[in-house]
Design a protein around this motif. Structure first.
Motif, short mmCIF file in Angstrom:
data_model
loop_
_atom_site.label_atom_id
_atom_site.label_comp_id
_atom_site.label_asym_id
_atom_site.label_seq_id
_atom_site.Cartn_x
_atom_site.Cartn_y
_atom_site.Cartn_z
N HIS A 170 -11.30 -14.03 -9.06
CA HIS A 170 -11.25 -15.43 -9.46
C HIS A 170 -11.64 -15.51 -10.93
O HIS A 170 -12.74 -15.06 -11.31
N SER B 171 -1.49 -18.02 -11.40
CA SER B 171 -2.21 -17.49 -10.24
C SER B 171 -1.26 -17.46 -9.04
O SER B 171 -0.52 -18.41 -8.80
N CYS C 144 -2.78 -15.99 -3.49
CA CYS C 144 -4.14 -16.52 -3.36
C CYS C 144 -4.58 -16.60 -1.90
O CYS C 144 -3.78 -16.85 -1.00
N LYS D 219 -13.10 -17.34 -13.78
CA LYS D 219 -13.95 -18.51 -13.98
C LYS D 219 -13.65 -19.19 -15.31
O LYS D 219 -13.64 -20.42 -15.40
N THR E 17 -10.68 -17.52 -1.75
CA THR E 17 -11.58 -17.35 -2.90
C THR E 17 -10.97 -16.58 -4.07
O THR E 17 -11.49 -16.65 -5.18
N THR E 18 -9.90 -15.83 -3.85
CA THR E 18 -9.37 -14.98 -4.92
C THR E 18 -7.85 -15.13 -5.06
O THR E 18 -7.18 -15.62 -4.15
N CYS E 19 -7.35 -14.67 -6.20
CA CYS E 19 -5.92 -14.67 -6.48
C CYS E 19 -5.58 -13.42 -7.29
O CYS E 19 -6.46 -12.68 -7.72
N TYR F 250 -3.58 -12.65 -10.97
CA TYR F 250 -3.34 -13.45 -12.17
C TYR F 250 -2.40 -12.72 -13.13
O TYR F 250 -2.61 -11.55 -13.45
N GLU G 294 -19.72 -10.04 -10.69
CA GLU G 294 -19.00 -10.63 -11.81
C GLU G 294 -18.89 -9.64 -12.96
O GLU G 294 -19.75 -8.78 -13.14
#
Length: 223
Positions: free
Chosen positions: A136, A107, A110, A138, A113-115, A117, A160
């Motif tokens: 993100h 990751s 960032c 999960k 809350t988000t990155c 990947y 999601e």
């Protein structure tokens, strides 16, 4: 005679003063030139090092030291080149060892809350795959035979979704949700077999809980 000695003394005094003034000017000029040349040299050397730098990043995961050569990963190398302080950018990264052998999830980029990947392959160190940006992850769930990964993903807008990654072909597979169920919250995901997944999800309108079974598209099964 006294006058002669007086004039000789005066000439010697003037000559000594003239020598002192000349030495003083030379002493002042030399230090002014030397630092200018030194600064230029240091700047040129620093720029040369930056342009030719091969940055290696080290992570420790489960008592294992992992070194990543960013010169071999174009996305990561381009990202780091946007920073003057590369060490600060690296300190924001996290490397996770996945349940599938020799795969790692990195990751980077960032915020709260988000990155972004990246999947990294330890078997082929130069091979990487960008899962997505501004998300993100999960969960990352391996299929029964460890050939696929099911990613449960939270987007930046709180919706999601999921993605299925196939390790052998190093690509994403298509398990699209029906159009009416695109905006959901995924509570649970499981593999039924290598081509089938089951999702338990909530509808955003009334928070009702549902289950759906999805199969890999048939045209991809025979590729």
């Amino acid at each position: 005679m006294k006058k002669l000695f007086f004039y000789l003394f005066l000439l010697l005094l003037l000559f000594a003063c003239s020598n002192k003034q000349t030495e003083s000017m030379i002493t002042k000029e030399a230090p002014l030139e030397a630092p200018q040349e030194l600064v230029k040299t240091e700047e040129m050397e620093e720029e040369s090092l930056q342009n030719n730098e091969t940055l290696e990043i080290e992570f420790t995961s489960e008592n294992e030291l992992i070194t990543i050569n960013t010169a071999n990963i174009n996305i990561l190398n381009s990202y780091l080149n946007t920073f003057i302080n590369k060490e600060k950018a690296v300190s924001n990264m996290e490397l996770t060892k996945l349940d599938i052998a020799k795969l790692y999830l990195l990751s980077f980029n960032c915020n709260e809350t988000t990155c972004s990947y990246l999947l990294l392959d330890r078997k082929e160190p130069n091979r990487s795959f960008l899962v997505d940006d501004l998300i993100h992850i999960k969960e990352a769930l391996p299929s029964p035979d460890q050939s696929k990964l099911l990613f449960i993903i939270a987007n930046f807008d709180s919706t999601e979704t999921f993605k299925v990654f196939e390790q052998n072909e190093w690509t994403l597979l298509n398990f699209e949700l029906p159009p009416s169920e695109e905006t959901i919250t995924i509570n649970e995901a499981t593999w039924i077999d290598e081509q089938t997944i089951k999702l338990q999800y909530q509808e955003p309108t009334d928070n009702s809980i549902h289950e759906i079974t999805l199969k890999q598209k048939k045209e991809e099964l025979f590729n």
